[in-house]
Write a protein that holds these residues in place. Structure first.
Motif, PDB file in Angstrom:
ATOM      1  N   ASP A  58       0.805  -1.225   0.000  1.00  0.00           N
ATOM      2  CA  ASP A  58       0.000   0.000   0.000  1.00  0.00           C
ATOM      3  C   ASP A  58       0.838   1.275   0.000  1.00  0.00           C
ATOM      4  O   ASP A  58       0.386   2.318  -0.471  1.00  0.00           O
ATOM      5  CB  ASP A  58      -0.932   0.019   1.234  1.00  0.00           C
ATOM      6  N   ARG A  59       2.069   1.188   0.540  1.00  0.00           N
ATOM      7  CA  ARG A  59       2.910   2.378   0.589  1.00  0.00           C
ATOM      8  C   ARG A  59       3.800   2.501  -0.628  1.00  0.00           C
ATOM      9  O   ARG A  59       4.048   3.596  -1.122  1.00  0.00           O
ATOM     10  CB  ARG A  59       3.785   2.350   1.854  1.00  0.00           C
ATOM     11  N   LEU A 100      15.007   2.661  -6.065  1.00  0.00           N
ATOM     12  CA  LEU A 100      13.907   3.249  -5.298  1.00  0.00           C
ATOM     13  C   LEU A 100      12.807   2.241  -4.986  1.00  0.00           C
ATOM     14  O   LEU A 100      12.276   2.218  -3.875  1.00  0.00           O
ATOM     15  CB  LEU A 100      13.293   4.438  -6.052  1.00  0.00           C
ATOM     16  N   VAL A 101      12.414   1.439  -5.984  1.00  0.00           N
ATOM     17  CA  VAL A 101      11.221   0.606  -5.782  1.00  0.00           C
ATOM     18  C   VAL A 101      11.439  -0.882  -6.035  1.00  0.00           C
ATOM     19  O   VAL A 101      10.492  -1.663  -5.950  1.00  0.00           O
ATOM     20  CB  VAL A 101      10.034   1.123  -6.641  1.00  0.00           C
ATOM     21  N   ILE A 154      15.939  11.411  -1.373  1.00  0.00           N
ATOM     22  CA  ILE A 154      14.816  10.661  -0.813  1.00  0.00           C
ATOM     23  C   ILE A 154      15.269   9.874   0.421  1.00  0.00           C
ATOM     24  O   ILE A 154      14.567   9.816   1.435  1.00  0.00           O
ATOM     25  CB  ILE A 154      14.187   9.745  -1.889  1.00  0.00           C
ATOM     26  N   ALA A 155      16.483   9.282   0.340  1.00  0.00           N
ATOM     27  CA  ALA A 155      16.981   8.509   1.489  1.00  0.00           C
ATOM     28  C   ALA A 155      17.220   9.406   2.698  1.00  0.00           C
ATOM     29  O   ALA A 155      17.150   8.951   3.842  1.00  0.00           O
ATOM     30  CB  ALA A 155      18.272   7.778   1.112  1.00  0.00           C
ATOM     31  N   ALA A 156      17.471  10.695   2.444  1.00  0.00           N
ATOM     32  CA  ALA A 156      17.714  11.607   3.559  1.00  0.00           C
ATOM     33  C   ALA A 156      16.431  11.872   4.339  1.00  0.00           C
ATOM     34  O   ALA A 156      16.465  12.017   5.552  1.00  0.00           O
ATOM     35  CB  ALA A 156      18.292  12.919   3.038  1.00  0.00           C
ATOM     36  N   LEU A 162      11.360   4.363   2.708  1.00  0.00           N
ATOM     37  CA  LEU A 162      10.654   4.144   1.436  1.00  0.00           C
ATOM     38  C   LEU A 162      11.587   3.679   0.322  1.00  0.00           C
ATOM     39  O   LEU A 162      11.134   3.326  -0.756  1.00  0.00           O
ATOM     40  CB  LEU A 162       9.965   5.440   0.993  1.00  0.00           C
ATOM     41  N   VAL A 163      12.898   3.704   0.560  1.00  0.00           N
ATOM     42  CA  VAL A 163      13.835   3.363  -0.515  1.00  0.00           C
ATOM     43  C   VAL A 163      14.174   1.876  -0.465  1.00  0.00           C
ATOM     44  O   VAL A 163      14.812   1.407   0.480  1.00  0.00           O
ATOM     45  CB  VAL A 163      15.120   4.222  -0.422  1.00  0.00           C
TER      46      VAL A 163
END
Lengths: 242, 98
Positions: free
Chosen positions: A40-41, A80-81, A203-205, A210-211
């Motif tokens: 879901d995330r 990322l995904v 994004i990792a910061a 989420l990464v």
């Protein structure tokens, strides 16, 4: 602003069809594998990653005299995904781009194979390899992202030359095509590496949880994971390095 | 928190596609350049959708180049998000909580 992928007409029918079969099989495999990466995330994040790559591919940056390059995004998406979802991200971007007359329709399989499958496999492979040997900290994430992304571009160019050897529509010295393709794509790869490292690093910061490429590294001090949180990774789902 | 992060990520994509893209290099990209130099650029065949309303990253009928390109970029980001997001939402594993 024209970001040109492999157009129609560069390859003969057998290679175009063969690459189409490889791409279809790859997408099928990734649809299965992506199930383990998406919840879901991360599903919305994957959609946004594809949209971001579409945007970033519009930015051609200069590489030397009279030549430009743009992000491919395979390594970025995979870090990322996840690699399976990463290939699907690139395939979606390439599909939408055909409506912008970018990347030939008959060359779709070739573009998915080169920019999706080859760049994800090489870029993510190098990223994971470096993450396994480098110390577990944030600068390692940046270094591994940069390196994986950089190498993924000339690797795709090399695969292009391989396909050209099999079924290119022009009779040329392969050595000359290979030298020209690889030298210009090493330069483009530096841009790919910088964009990937900056994006993953940013994004990792703020949201390391989420990464995909960060949450997979067991000893990374960046991650949020505990029993209160949703499981970040499925146990023994094949993604964790041996 | 996550929603705000997603919103910022989308905003960055929209700004890049809608605004920054105008300043992108117009030089031929690596593959096109090699194809020109090595003499196989002539093999390129017209794109099936070259006359599509979004062909060549512009919206047909919008004459202002900046507006046309920016609009095409934003439409592309939206389309990619819709197709990709829809696909990934369908493929995802459902949490037991629903």
């Amino acid at each position: 602003m024209r970001c040109v992928h492999v157009p129609n007409g560069f390859f003969d029918a057998p290679v175009s069809i063969g690459a189409g079969v490889v791409a279809a099989a790859g997408i099928g495999l990734c649809l299965k594998g992506a199930r383990r990466e998406l919840d879901d995330r991360t599903a919305p994040l994957a959609g946004l990653t594809a949209a971001f790559i579409f945007a970033a591919q519009m930015i051609n940056f200069p590489v030397g005299a009279g030549t430009s390059g743009h992000l491919m995004g395979g390594a970025l998406a995979a870090i990322l995904v996840g690699p399976y979802t990463g290939v699907l991200c690139i395939s979606v971007v390439l599909l939408v781009q055909t409506f912008f007359a970018d990347g030939g329709v008959t060359a779709y399989g070739i573009n998915v194979t080169l920019m999706g499958i080859v760049s994800v496999a090489v870029g993510y492979g190098i990223f994971r390899l470096l993450m396994a040997v480098l110390p577990k900290n944030r600068s390692s994430v940046t270094i591994a992202s940069f390196s994986g992304a950089l190498v993924s571009v000339p690797a795709s160019a090399l695969a292009f030359v391989g396909l050209f050897a099999l079924g290119g529509t022009a009779d040329l010295s392969l050595g000359a095509v290979a030298t020209a393709m690889i030298s210009v794509h090493v330069l483009i790869g530096i841009g790919e590496g910088v964009i990937t490292a900056v994006t993953v690093g940013s994004i990792a910061a703020v949201r390391p949880d989420l990464v995909h490429g960060v949450t997979l590294t067991p000893a990374a001090p960046l991650q949020l994971r505990n029993d209160a949180d949703l499981p970040v990774d499925t146990p023994a789902a094949g993604g964790v390095s041996a | 928190m996550t929603k705000r992060f997603f919103f910022v990520f989308l905003l960055v994509a929209v700004i890049i596609a809608g605004f920054v893209s105008f300043y992108a290099s117009a030089s031929p990209d690596g593959l096109t350049k090699v194809a020109e130099d090595k003499g196989f650029a002539s093999q390129e065949k017209d794109h099936q959708f070259k006359d599509s309303p979004l062909g060549d990253y512009g919206v047909k009928g919008v004459d202002n180049e900046r507006l046309s390109g920016g609009l095409a970029g934003v439409i592309g980001v939206g389309l990619t998000l819709a197709v990709g997001g829809g696909l990934f939402w369908v493929v995802r594993r459902r949490s037991s909580a629903g």
